[in-house]
Design a protein around this motif. Structure first.
Motif, PDB file in Angstrom:
ATOM      1  N   ALA A  17       0.846  -1.189   0.000  1.00  0.00           N
ATOM      2  CA  ALA A  17       0.000   0.000   0.000  1.00  0.00           C
ATOM      3  C   ALA A  17       0.879   1.235   0.000  1.00  0.00           C
ATOM      4  N   ASP A  18       0.271   2.338  -0.399  1.00  0.00           N
ATOM      5  CA  ASP A  18       0.913   3.642  -0.283  1.00  0.00           C
ATOM      6  C   ASP A  18       0.624   4.133   1.137  1.00  0.00           C
ATOM      7  N   VAL A  19       1.681   4.356   1.901  1.00  0.00           N
ATOM      8  CA  VAL A  19       1.536   4.836   3.274  1.00  0.00           C
ATOM      9  C   VAL A  19       2.380   6.100   3.417  1.00  0.00           C
ATOM     10  N   ASP A  20       1.718   7.186   3.708  1.00  0.00           N
ATOM     11  CA  ASP A  20       2.406   8.478   3.860  1.00  0.00           C
ATOM     12  C   ASP A  20       3.230   8.836   2.627  1.00  0.00           C
ATOM     13  N   GLY A  21       2.684   8.523   1.446  1.00  0.00           N
ATOM     14  CA  GLY A  21       3.330   8.906   0.201  1.00  0.00           C
ATOM     15  C   GLY A  21       4.461   8.005  -0.257  1.00  0.00           C
ATOM     16  N   ARG A  22       4.645   6.850   0.379  1.00  0.00           N
ATOM     17  CA  ARG A  22       5.700   5.933  -0.064  1.00  0.00           C
ATOM     18  C   ARG A  22       5.153   4.505  -0.105  1.00  0.00           C
ATOM     19  N   PRO A  23       5.687   3.685  -1.016  1.00  0.00           N
ATOM     20  CA  PRO A  23       5.221   2.293  -1.089  1.00  0.00           C
ATOM     21  C   PRO A  23       5.766   1.473   0.081  1.00  0.00           C
ATOM     22  N   VAL A  24       4.874   0.698   0.695  1.00  0.00           N
ATOM     23  CA  VAL A  24       5.238  -0.171   1.805  1.00  0.00           C
ATOM     24  C   VAL A  24       4.699  -1.547   1.471  1.00  0.00           C
TER      25      VAL A  24
END
Length: 185
Positions: free
Chosen positions: A50-57
Motif C-alpha cells: 500500500a501507499d503509506v504516507d506517500g511511499r510504497p510499503v
C-alpha cells in the motif's frame, strides 16, 4: 520410516479395530524441526502493499488463503515482530497480488531492505492507496476486516473490494525455496 505407525484394520462401514500407535505429545517442540515440518506443505506467495504516507510499503507472505465468499474474505499471517505490518495496517486499502512463477526475485526483494523493495517493480496504485503488482496472476483490493493474535503471528482477515485475475502459473514456496507447478496429467 515414519515417526509413528498405525496398524489399522477396518470394515466397509468404517469401524476400525486393531492396534494404534499414536504420536507422542511434546509441548516443547523444537522450532527448527517444526519449521521443517511446516515447510513440506507447498504454498503460493503474495505481495501485500500500500501507499503509506506517500511511499510504497510492502511485504511478501506465504500464508495467504481464501476464507469466505459472503462476505468475500481472505487471510494471511504476519509475524508479530514485523517492522512493516504496523505501517501497512494504517493504510486505507491494501493490495494483495498473487505472485507468478517468475517472481522469485521480486519475492526476495519484498523481504529485503525497506528502501529497495519496490525498485524496478512494475506496480499500480489505486485511488484508495492499494499497490498491485502489474504482472501478478491475481490482484485483490482489500481492507482489514479483523486481526487475531495467534502465538507469534497475527492472522489478518481482509475484506475484498475488487478482484482481477489472469492466466499464468503461481510462484510456489516449498521447503524454504521457490518452485513452480509441473504440468498436470
Amino acid at each position: 520410516m515414519s515417526q509413528y505407525s498405525n496398524n489399522l484394520t477396518g470394515n466397509v462401514t468404517g469401524n476400525v479395530t486393531g492396534n494404534v500407535t499414536g504420536l507422542t505429545t511434546n509441548q516443547d517442540l523444537d522450532p527448527s524441526a517444526l519449521r521443517q515440518a511446516f515447510g513440506v506443505f507447498p504454498t503460493g506467495v503474495v505481495a501485500v502493499a500500500a501507499d503509506v504516507d506517500g511511499r510504497p510499503v510492502g511485504l511478501a507472505a506465504s500464508s495467504f488463503t481464501s476464507v469466505s465468499l459472503d462476505p468475500p474474505l481472505v487471510s494471511l499471517s504476519v509475524a508479530s515482530n514485523s517492522k512493516t505490518w504496523p505501517d501497512l495496517r494504517r493504510a486505507d486499502h491494501l493490495g494483495v497480488t498473487v505472485l507468478a512463477e517468475q517472481h522469485g526475485g521480486v519475492c526476495r526483494q519484498l523481504a529485503g531492505p525497506v528502501d529497495e523493495r519496490f525498485t524496478g517493480v512494475a506496480a499500480t496504485t489505486t485511488d484508495d492507496g492499494a499497490i498491485l503488482l502489474d504482472d501478478g496472476i491475481a490482484q485483490f483490493d482489500c481492507t482489514i476486516y479483523r486481526e487475531v493474535e495467534a502465538g507469534d503471528h497475527v492472522i489478518v482477515l481482509l475484506q475484498l473490494h475488487r478482484v482481477e485475475h489472469s492466466a499464468g502459473q503461481p510462484l510456489v514456496f516449498h521447503r524454504s525455496g521457490f518452485g513452480r507447478l509441473s504440468a498436470t496429467a
